[in-house]
Design a protein around this motif. Structure first.
Motif, PDB file in Angstrom:
ATOM      1  N   ASP A 153       0.811  -1.215   0.000  1.00  0.00           N
ATOM      2  CA  ASP A 153       0.000   0.000   0.000  1.00  0.00           C
ATOM      3  C   ASP A 153       0.845   1.266   0.000  1.00  0.00           C
ATOM      4  OD1 ASP A 153      -2.249  -1.562   0.066  1.00  0.00           O
ATOM      5  OD2 ASP A 153      -2.614  -1.323   2.217  1.00  0.00           O
ATOM      6  N   CYS A 154       2.156   1.117  -0.173  1.00  0.00           N
ATOM      7  CA  CYS A 154       3.064   2.260  -0.024  1.00  0.00           C
ATOM      8  C   CYS A 154       3.506   2.853  -1.350  1.00  0.00           C
ATOM      9  CB  CYS A 154       4.314   1.837   0.749  1.00  0.00           C
ATOM     10  SG  CYS A 154       4.049   1.669   2.519  1.00  0.00           S
ATOM     11  N   ALA A 155       3.531   4.191  -1.384  1.00  0.00           N
ATOM     12  CA  ALA A 155       4.222   4.924  -2.436  1.00  0.00           C
ATOM     13  C   ALA A 155       5.680   5.022  -2.006  1.00  0.00           C
ATOM     14  CB  ALA A 155       3.613   6.311  -2.605  1.00  0.00           C
ATOM     15  N   LEU A 156       6.565   4.427  -2.787  1.00  0.00           N
ATOM     16  CA  LEU A 156       7.973   4.291  -2.432  1.00  0.00           C
ATOM     17  C   LEU A 156       8.796   5.398  -3.078  1.00  0.00           C
ATOM     18  CD1 LEU A 156      10.406   2.635  -1.313  1.00  0.00           C
ATOM     19  CD2 LEU A 156      10.364   1.371  -3.493  1.00  0.00           C
ATOM     20  N   ALA A 157       9.465   6.192  -2.252  1.00  0.00           N
ATOM     21  CA  ALA A 157      10.427   7.183  -2.728  1.00  0.00           C
ATOM     22  C   ALA A 157      11.800   6.559  -2.644  1.00  0.00           C
ATOM     23  CB  ALA A 157      10.355   8.445  -1.872  1.00  0.00           C
ATOM     24  N   THR A 158      12.550   6.575  -3.734  1.00  0.00           N
ATOM     25  CA  THR A 158      13.820   5.859  -3.774  1.00  0.00           C
ATOM     26  C   THR A 158      14.702   6.436  -4.861  1.00  0.00           C
ATOM     27  OG1 THR A 158      14.800   3.635  -3.903  1.00  0.00           O
ATOM     28  CG2 THR A 158      12.950   4.123  -5.369  1.00  0.00           C
ATOM     29  N   TYR A 159      15.895   5.836  -5.018  1.00  0.00           N
ATOM     30  CA  TYR A 159      16.798   6.262  -6.084  1.00  0.00           C
ATOM     31  C   TYR A 159      17.788   5.140  -6.359  1.00  0.00           C
ATOM     32  CZ  TYR A 159      20.047   9.001  -8.862  1.00  0.00           C
ATOM     33  OH  TYR A 159      20.836   9.468  -9.885  1.00  0.00           O
ATOM     34  N   LEU A 160      18.025   4.868  -7.611  1.00  0.00           N
ATOM     35  CA  LEU A 160      19.060   3.922  -8.006  1.00  0.00           C
ATOM     36  C   LEU A 160      19.698   4.444  -9.282  1.00  0.00           C
ATOM     37  CD1 LEU A 160      20.435   1.216  -7.296  1.00  0.00           C
ATOM     38  CD2 LEU A 160      18.909   0.138  -8.952  1.00  0.00           C
TER      39      LEU A 160
END
Length: 262
Positions: A153-160
């Motif tokens: 249920d999560c909006a994931l903020a990330t970076y790769l």
């Protein structure tokens, strides 16, 4: 020797990030000297350096016993057991490109314990301050407490960065988590992403090998909003995750190659 923070520290932190962010924002309207650091997307400008110098000068005058660590090279040993971790412009590539997802950020820490964090977003003139013993506020108003929820249920903020896509030890655990989230966003500023988690616009944050100035300010905000954070070592890389307890636990399990569990 004091390893605690106070309301005066929180007030100073908010003032510092507002002033540093304001200086960088003004300098952005002129011609910037842009230099690459570790990659084409990891850059530094005169605004980063001037904003860090402003923060260091203020801290030297107002907290002379505290240590300082800055992304752009500021370093001072302290005598209090505390240190200020400074990121004068977080999201410099966005800053240079004319995008608005950048900020000024700092944290106050004692050893590895983060006491408080402050983040200022000059474009919207918004400032967040919070920590484990300081409920997170947005422009002085308490943010809503983080609601527990599963990773799905999560909006994931990330970076790769693209250079890591071909490294299985990083790309595979990253893909396991990203594929289990509701949606994923890569916006280019860790402290802005974590501030968004703290005030409910995003749900979860994940990054690997993140320096402390990109992690400490925002993880303090998340903790001050009722969330949790965890750092784990995996195949020689340190992964940092922050957000709702259940989603953080599931993320850690997936990173380790275990069945997701809340």
């Amino acid at each position: 020797m004091s390893s605690s923070s106070s309301a005066w520290d929180a007030h100073l932190a908010a003032s510092l990030v507002r002033d540093a962010g304001g200086l960088a924002h003004r300098m952005r309207t002129g011609t910037l000297d842009v230099r690459a650091k570790t990659s084409a997307s990891d850059v530094v400008t005169a605004a980063d350096e001037a904003a860090e110098a402003l923060v260091v000068e203020r801290l030297t005058a107002e907290r002379p016993g505290d240590g300082i660590v800055g992304e752009e090279g500021a370093a001072r040993e302290g005598s209090t057991g505390r240190r200020w971790v400074v990121d004068p412009v977080d999201g410099t590539f966005n800053f240079v490109q004319g995008l608005d997802w950048w900020c000024s950020a700092l944290a106050l820490a004692a050893g590895e314990q983060v006491l408080l964090g402050a983040v200022h977003h000059p474009h919207d003139a918004v400032t967040w301050v919070g920590g484990p013993d300081l409920p997170t506020t947005r422009d002085g108003q308490p943010v809503a407490r983080i609601t527990d929820r599963p990773l799905a249920d999560c909006a994931l903020a990330t970076y790769l960065h693209t250079t890591w896509w071909g490294v299985p030890e990083v790309a595979e655990p990253f893909a396991a988590v990203a594929g289990a989230a509701r949606v994923m966003r890569m916006n280019g500023s860790g402290s802005m992403d974590l501030a968004a988690v703290a005030d409910g616009r995003m749900d979860l944050w994940l990054h690997h090998s993140v320096p402390e100035w990109d992690w400490m300010p925002g993880c303090a905000l998340v903790e001050g909003a009722g969330g949790v954070w965890e750092q784990i070592e995996l195949c020689g890389y340190t992964w940092s995750v922050a957000g709702p307890p259940t989603a953080v636990a599931e993320t850690v399990a997936l990173l380790r190659g275990e069945p997701a569990r809340g």
